[in-house]
Scaffold this motif. Sequence first.
Motif, PDB file in Angstrom:
ATOM      1  N   TYR A  80       2.462 -11.092  -4.761  1.00  0.00           N
ATOM      2  CA  TYR A  80       2.490 -10.474  -3.439  1.00  0.00           C
ATOM      3  C   TYR A  80       3.172 -11.420  -2.452  1.00  0.00           C
ATOM      4  O   TYR A  80       3.058 -12.644  -2.570  1.00  0.00           O
ATOM      5  N   THR A  87       4.567   1.205   4.679  1.00  0.00           N
ATOM      6  CA  THR A  87       3.315   0.741   4.093  1.00  0.00           C
ATOM      7  C   THR A  87       2.171   1.606   4.619  1.00  0.00           C
ATOM      8  O   THR A  87       2.164   1.950   5.813  1.00  0.00           O
ATOM      9  N   TRP A  92       5.281  -4.849   2.631  1.00  0.00           N
ATOM     10  CA  TRP A  92       4.049  -4.590   1.893  1.00  0.00           C
ATOM     11  C   TRP A  92       3.616  -5.887   1.208  1.00  0.00           C
ATOM     12  O   TRP A  92       4.221  -6.327   0.247  1.00  0.00           O
ATOM     13  N   ARG A 149       0.135  -9.098   1.263  1.00  0.00           N
ATOM     14  CA  ARG A 149      -1.301  -9.352   1.317  1.00  0.00           C
ATOM     15  C   ARG A 149      -1.602 -10.485   2.286  1.00  0.00           C
ATOM     16  O   ARG A 149      -0.802 -11.408   2.459  1.00  0.00           O
ATOM     17  N   ASP A 181       0.817  -0.779  -7.629  1.00  0.00           N
ATOM     18  CA  ASP A 181       1.776  -0.937  -6.530  1.00  0.00           C
ATOM     19  C   ASP A 181       2.944  -1.839  -6.896  1.00  0.00           C
ATOM     20  O   ASP A 181       3.679  -2.296  -6.034  1.00  0.00           O
ATOM     21  N   ARG A 238       5.295  -2.811  -3.663  1.00  0.00           N
ATOM     22  CA  ARG A 238       5.109  -4.030  -2.872  1.00  0.00           C
ATOM     23  C   ARG A 238       6.434  -4.749  -2.608  1.00  0.00           C
ATOM     24  O   ARG A 238       7.392  -4.636  -3.390  1.00  0.00           O
TER      25      ARG A 238
END
Length: 551
Positions: A265, A293, A338, A340, A351, A355
């Motif tokens: 991510y 997103t 997208w 984290r 995803d 992502r």
Amino acid sequence: MKNIVKYLSMGLIGGVLFTGCETANLDLTENPNALTPSQADVDFYLNEVQVRFARLAESLGETGAEVTRIEWMGSRNYQNAYSPSGFDGNWEDAYQEVIKNARDMRALAEGNGLNHHVAIAQFIEAYTITLLVDYFGDVPYTEAMAGGDNFNPAPDSGADIYSAALALLDNAISNFNASALAEPDIDFYYDGDWDAWIKAANTLKLRLHLNLGNTAAFNSIISGGNFISASADDLQFQWGTNQVQPDTRHPNYAQNYTNQGGGDYSTIWLMNLMDTTDDPRIQYYYYRQTDGTPNALDVDGNFVEPNEETLDCSLQSTPPPQYVAGGFPFCSLDNGYWGRNHGNDAGIPPDGLLRTVGGVYPQAGMFDDSRFDAIALGSGGGGNGITPLLLASWVDFWRAELAMNSSPASGKAFIIAGATKSIAKVQTFGSKDPDADLSTAPTQADVDAFLADLDTRFDAASNEGKWNIMAEQFFTALKGNGHDAYNFYRRKGYPTNLEPNLEPNPGSFIRSFFYPANAANNNSSLNQKSGVTDQVFWDNNPASPSFPVAN
């Protein structure tokens, strides 16, 4: 700089010869199934050392980037974020594949007048042993190469290892200046430009003197002018595009550019910083696979509905209190970025093809021209990227730090210079993606506008704000190797506005990492740490948790 493809014919042979030794307890005896050093080819050794060094620096640099939000860290608790066993491979690479092989190679080279082989090995050893100190603290060094004569090598103090590294670099410079009876068959870094190697050695000394707080020695090197001051002299390792036998692609590319989608991510903190400041590097750093997103606005300004399956936090009505208090973006960013948040340890939803992934810099993925196609194996530049090791832009930020120690306002020219060099370097990577529409790339006017805004924001900021801006720009320029971000954060504690961990009480920030499990379990002279708050010798700031400011 020579292409890594040459590693297929020579460096791979070196890998076969020298990677079979068991080093769990630093027993660095010779493998009976491999050739002994006296039978080996000095160039095979050097090839292996150069490549293994790049992989070690890439791996530890990724760790430094994770704890400083340049990359994503997926743990809500610093004490347990990185297991000791996770560093076993780094430890083996450092001691066996880099240091021992470099020493064995030097023994052959020194007796045959191969001064430039020796110099490269000395430089790499100096870089490697100081990496170990910066991440782990006191580590075995003086006794580490005794092999069967000492199965329990005692750790040396970090200060002594730094002194040894500086001496190695002085010797390396002497050997680079000397003539040689024969040159290395492959120099992956500077292709036999020994003047460039000398600049790199002096630049590594700058990093060490900065950590040591030795301003006079730092300024003496700067005054001499023989350091990496232009991007043409950057120290970096060039990866290839071969997928198997061996895989020569950039490690992050190999991890993320698969037919199943991304494996990592991207960090919300850095994507948000770059998107909201119109940073011209963002199209090179990140590739978006979708234009929106969940629970955010897409690129056309339309709201994207929350989606429990692909982004479960998009249904969370209230962000964590520390995010609310600090005004930090939570879970979803606008414009399709997208990623984290720091410390998000949720499971992995479907995803991978949604992502945001790393872009064309530094791993030679895809350039973000808003095509929003899904990634696939071989997409973009095919992994023909770089691992940056010492860059001219970083030196500008080191100089900014020293200037700002006296007066925060005096660092501006260095910050602008560092950002300018970083942007120019990054922009050269667009052409690595053969399918990129570079007409969408930032123009010189866009770059000028960004730098002008940076100048204005810096002038208007408080002293703390100036330090925060400097740190933000430094961390952004460190994309691809977060080692200096980890060092800087421990030295200075900036930026104070870093995104916090999702866990309100994540524990004290990692001041050094646990020793690798194999080393601590098998070496009676090396006692495992009780936690991650042990400070390396040059870290003279207050103990955690009062420092650093942000968790």
